[in-house]
Design a protein around this motif. Structure first.
Motif, mmCIF file in Angstrom:
data_model
loop_
_atom_site.group_PDB
_atom_site.id
_atom_site.type_symbol
_atom_site.label_atom_id
_atom_site.label_comp_id
_atom_site.label_asym_id
_atom_site.label_seq_id
_atom_site.Cartn_x
_atom_site.Cartn_y
_atom_site.Cartn_z
ATOM 1 N N TYR A 214 1.431 -8.142 3.027
ATOM 2 C CA TYR A 214 2.135 -7.175 3.744
ATOM 3 C C TYR A 214 3.639 -6.790 3.277
ATOM 4 O O TYR A 214 3.921 -5.635 3.198
ATOM 5 C CB TYR A 214 2.005 -7.824 5.094
ATOM 6 C CG TYR A 214 3.120 -7.266 6.142
ATOM 7 C CD1 TYR A 214 2.565 -6.020 6.787
ATOM 8 C CD2 TYR A 214 4.275 -7.468 6.627
ATOM 9 C CE1 TYR A 214 3.427 -5.301 7.821
ATOM 10 C CE2 TYR A 214 5.136 -6.696 7.532
ATOM 11 C CZ TYR A 214 4.512 -5.711 7.978
ATOM 12 O OH TYR A 214 5.366 -4.863 8.841
ATOM 13 N N ARG A 215 4.381 -7.720 2.794
ATOM 14 C CA ARG A 215 5.441 -7.769 2.374
ATOM 15 C C ARG A 215 5.625 -6.726 0.873
ATOM 16 O O ARG A 215 6.550 -5.934 0.811
ATOM 17 C CB ARG A 215 6.286 -8.968 2.016
ATOM 18 C CG ARG A 215 6.481 -9.755 3.230
ATOM 19 C CD ARG A 215 7.186 -11.283 3.035
ATOM 20 N NE ARG A 215 6.230 -12.045 2.272
ATOM 21 C CZ ARG A 215 6.493 -12.567 1.132
ATOM 22 N NH1 ARG A 215 7.448 -12.131 0.355
ATOM 23 N NH2 ARG A 215 5.707 -13.640 0.617
ATOM 24 N N ARG A 216 4.396 -6.934 0.150
ATOM 25 C CA ARG A 216 4.206 -6.040 -1.053
ATOM 26 C C ARG A 216 4.048 -4.655 -0.431
ATOM 27 O O ARG A 216 4.584 -3.398 -1.016
ATOM 28 C CB ARG A 216 3.069 -6.661 -1.874
ATOM 29 C CG ARG A 216 3.435 -7.810 -2.459
ATOM 30 C CD ARG A 216 4.189 -7.703 -3.767
ATOM 31 N NE ARG A 216 3.304 -6.875 -4.754
ATOM 32 C CZ ARG A 216 3.788 -6.753 -6.039
ATOM 33 N NH1 ARG A 216 4.918 -7.118 -6.383
ATOM 34 N NH2 ARG A 216 3.032 -6.073 -6.772
ATOM 35 N N ALA A 221 5.781 0.875 -0.250
ATOM 36 C CA ALA A 221 6.152 2.193 0.656
ATOM 37 C C ALA A 221 7.537 2.713 0.426
ATOM 38 O O ALA A 221 7.774 3.884 0.150
ATOM 39 C CB ALA A 221 5.855 1.793 1.990
ATOM 40 N N VAL A 222 8.402 1.507 0.674
ATOM 41 C CA VAL A 222 9.914 2.048 0.180
ATOM 42 C C VAL A 222 10.097 2.468 -1.034
ATOM 43 O O VAL A 222 10.932 3.518 -1.268
ATOM 44 C CB VAL A 222 10.777 1.000 0.573
ATOM 45 C CG1 VAL A 222 12.290 1.094 0.227
ATOM 46 C CG2 VAL A 222 10.721 0.408 2.154
ATOM 47 N N ASP A 223 9.747 1.868 -2.104
ATOM 48 C CA ASP A 223 9.844 2.133 -3.643
ATOM 49 C C ASP A 223 9.224 3.801 -3.858
ATOM 50 O O ASP A 223 9.839 4.570 -4.497
ATOM 51 C CB ASP A 223 9.004 1.319 -4.431
ATOM 52 C CG ASP A 223 9.678 0.071 -4.688
ATOM 53 O OD1 ASP A 223 10.798 -0.096 -4.128
ATOM 54 O OD2 ASP A 223 8.968 -0.871 -5.154
ATOM 55 N N VAL A 228 10.205 9.713 -4.312
ATOM 56 C CA VAL A 228 10.284 10.963 -3.992
ATOM 57 C C VAL A 228 11.531 11.636 -3.756
ATOM 58 O O VAL A 228 11.828 12.700 -4.110
ATOM 59 C CB VAL A 228 9.259 10.935 -2.729
ATOM 60 C CG1 VAL A 228 9.211 12.407 -2.425
ATOM 61 C CG2 VAL A 228 7.844 10.846 -3.213
ATOM 62 N N ARG A 229 12.355 10.874 -3.067
ATOM 63 C CA ARG A 229 13.795 11.367 -2.867
ATOM 64 C C ARG A 229 14.459 11.572 -3.984
ATOM 65 O O ARG A 229 15.217 12.639 -4.131
ATOM 66 C CB ARG A 229 14.566 10.318 -1.988
ATOM 67 C CG ARG A 229 15.883 11.151 -1.498
ATOM 68 C CD ARG A 229 16.517 9.841 -0.458
ATOM 69 N NE ARG A 229 16.889 8.717 -1.038
ATOM 70 C CZ ARG A 229 17.501 7.713 -0.345
ATOM 71 N NH1 ARG A 229 17.650 7.796 1.014
ATOM 72 N NH2 ARG A 229 17.922 6.663 -1.103
ATOM 73 N N ASP A 236 4.136 3.040 -10.480
ATOM 74 C CA ASP A 236 2.598 2.596 -10.927
ATOM 75 C C ASP A 236 2.010 2.001 -9.774
ATOM 76 O O ASP A 236 2.497 1.021 -9.184
ATOM 77 C CB ASP A 236 2.556 1.734 -12.097
ATOM 78 C CG ASP A 236 3.035 2.578 -13.345
ATOM 79 O OD1 ASP A 236 2.836 3.816 -13.397
ATOM 80 O OD2 ASP A 236 3.260 2.169 -14.354
ATOM 81 N N GLY A 237 0.633 1.811 -9.497
ATOM 82 C CA GLY A 237 0.179 1.360 -8.363
ATOM 83 C C GLY A 237 -1.033 2.319 -7.994
ATOM 84 O O GLY A 237 -1.090 3.352 -8.172
ATOM 85 N N THR A 238 -2.081 1.618 -7.093
ATOM 86 C CA THR A 238 -3.227 2.399 -6.551
ATOM 87 C C THR A 238 -2.629 2.872 -5.330
ATOM 88 O O THR A 238 -2.465 2.204 -4.563
ATOM 89 C CB THR A 238 -4.405 1.472 -6.571
ATOM 90 O OG1 THR A 238 -4.796 0.865 -7.847
ATOM 91 C CG2 THR A 238 -5.692 2.136 -6.024
ATOM 92 N N THR A 239 -2.943 4.000 -5.177
ATOM 93 C CA THR A 239 -2.716 4.843 -3.859
ATOM 94 C C THR A 239 -4.186 5.425 -3.247
ATOM 95 O O THR A 239 -4.835 6.269 -3.941
ATOM 96 C CB THR A 239 -1.830 6.092 -4.007
ATOM 97 O OG1 THR A 239 -0.465 5.746 -4.546
ATOM 98 C CG2 THR A 239 -1.746 6.742 -2.712
ATOM 99 N N PRO A 240 -4.733 4.753 -2.431
ATOM 100 C CA PRO A 240 -5.976 5.244 -1.795
ATOM 101 C C PRO A 240 -5.740 6.858 -1.277
ATOM 102 O O PRO A 240 -4.810 6.922 -0.866
ATOM 103 C CB PRO A 240 -6.042 4.308 -0.686
ATOM 104 C CG PRO A 240 -5.348 3.047 -0.795
ATOM 105 C CD PRO A 240 -4.169 3.801 -1.731
ATOM 106 N N SER A 241 -6.804 7.386 -1.238
ATOM 107 C CA SER A 241 -6.857 8.972 -0.880
ATOM 108 C C SER A 241 -6.799 8.816 0.816
ATOM 109 O O SER A 241 -7.130 7.726 1.309
ATOM 110 C CB SER A 241 -7.953 9.428 -1.375
ATOM 111 O OG SER A 241 -9.003 9.061 -0.762
#
Length: 255
Positions: A214-216, A221-223, A228-229, A236-241
């Motif tokens: 959860y903490r990760r 999400a914040v990273d 984007v900002r 790097d990381g897996t982003t589910p569609s």
């Protein structure tokens, strides 16, 4: 309980990832984890409530309702049972078992060991099919003093396994395993502690991830938002569609 209990006596330790909602639990189960736990910190944080303050009984039961019929074995982190009254804790256990939970984790929070033992005995009487993992916070909140004395009391009350979060010293873990004489020992994995393979060699039978995932997830999400900002590529990381997450939704539309 048999299937969940058996996972504590298999060739390899039970690695128990801890989820915080329907989507995270289903995503973990899809990767082959036969059992998933919940994490009280995430349940509390998502509701804007403090962890370990007996404030999330309703939210914990709701999560069990959502997950109890899912295709994996569910262990529920119930803090100290959300009450000091053994009868009220027993009623919680009865409800969790009726919703499909296979296990419950109960922590002593360094309260009186006889009170925690009474809760365990009441849970065993009310929900005999529920695997009771008795947690002591001697290493989490203290210096480790009295660990075995507390665990002995909880085992006499009927606990099936014991959990000592905060314990990371290999020699102390090995000694505790020997003292438990076959009772499954649960250790909380931490990035700075022994890896899974080393814990297995020491005789640990259950390894929980607690609030780590959860903490990760919050950190990721914040990273991503900061990237984007700032106009940077996403970390790097897996982003589910969208479609992958959508498929984790309950098909009947119920909550």
């Amino acid at each position: 309980m048999t299937a969940f209990a058996d996972l504590h006596h298999a060739d390899a330790p039970l690695l128990l990832p801890n989820a915080w909602d329907h989507a995270s639990a289903l995503a973990l189960a899809a990767e082959g984890f036969p059992a998933v736990g919940t994490t009280s910190l995430a349940v509390a944080a998502a509701a804007g409530l403090p962890d370990g303050a007996a404030a999330t009984r309703e939210q914990t039961l709701h999560l069990a309702l959502v997950l109890g019929s899912a295709p994996f074995l569910l262990s529920v982190d119930a803090e100290g049972g959300f009450s000091d009254d053994p009868d009220e804790v027993a009623e919680l256990a009865r409800e969790l078992y009726a919703l499909g939970a296979a296990g419950i984790n109960l922590e002593d929070g360094l309260g009186p060991p006889d009170r925690h033992a009474a809760k365990i005995a009441a849970v065993r009487a009310a929900a005999p099919g529920l695997f009771v993992n008795a947690r002591t916070d001697t290493h989490w909140l203290g210096d480790g003093d009295g660990t075995m004395r507390r665990l002995d009391a909880y085992l006499r009350a009927g606990a099936h396994g014991v959990f000592v979060p905060g314990l990371a010293d290999p020699r102390t873990i090995a000694a505790l395993v020997r003292g438990l004489d076959g009772v499954p020992l649960n250790i909380l994995h931490t990035p700075a502690g022994p890896p899974v393979a080393h814990l297995a060699d020491l005789g640990v039978r259950r390894i929980s991830l607690g609030s780590l995932l959860y903490r990760r997830a919050i950190g990721a999400a914040v990273d991503a938002a900061l990237a984007v900002r700032a106009g940077r590529p996403l970390p790097d990381g897996t982003t589910p569609s969208y479609a992958q997450i959508q498929r984790t939704g309950r098909q009947d539309g119920s909550e």
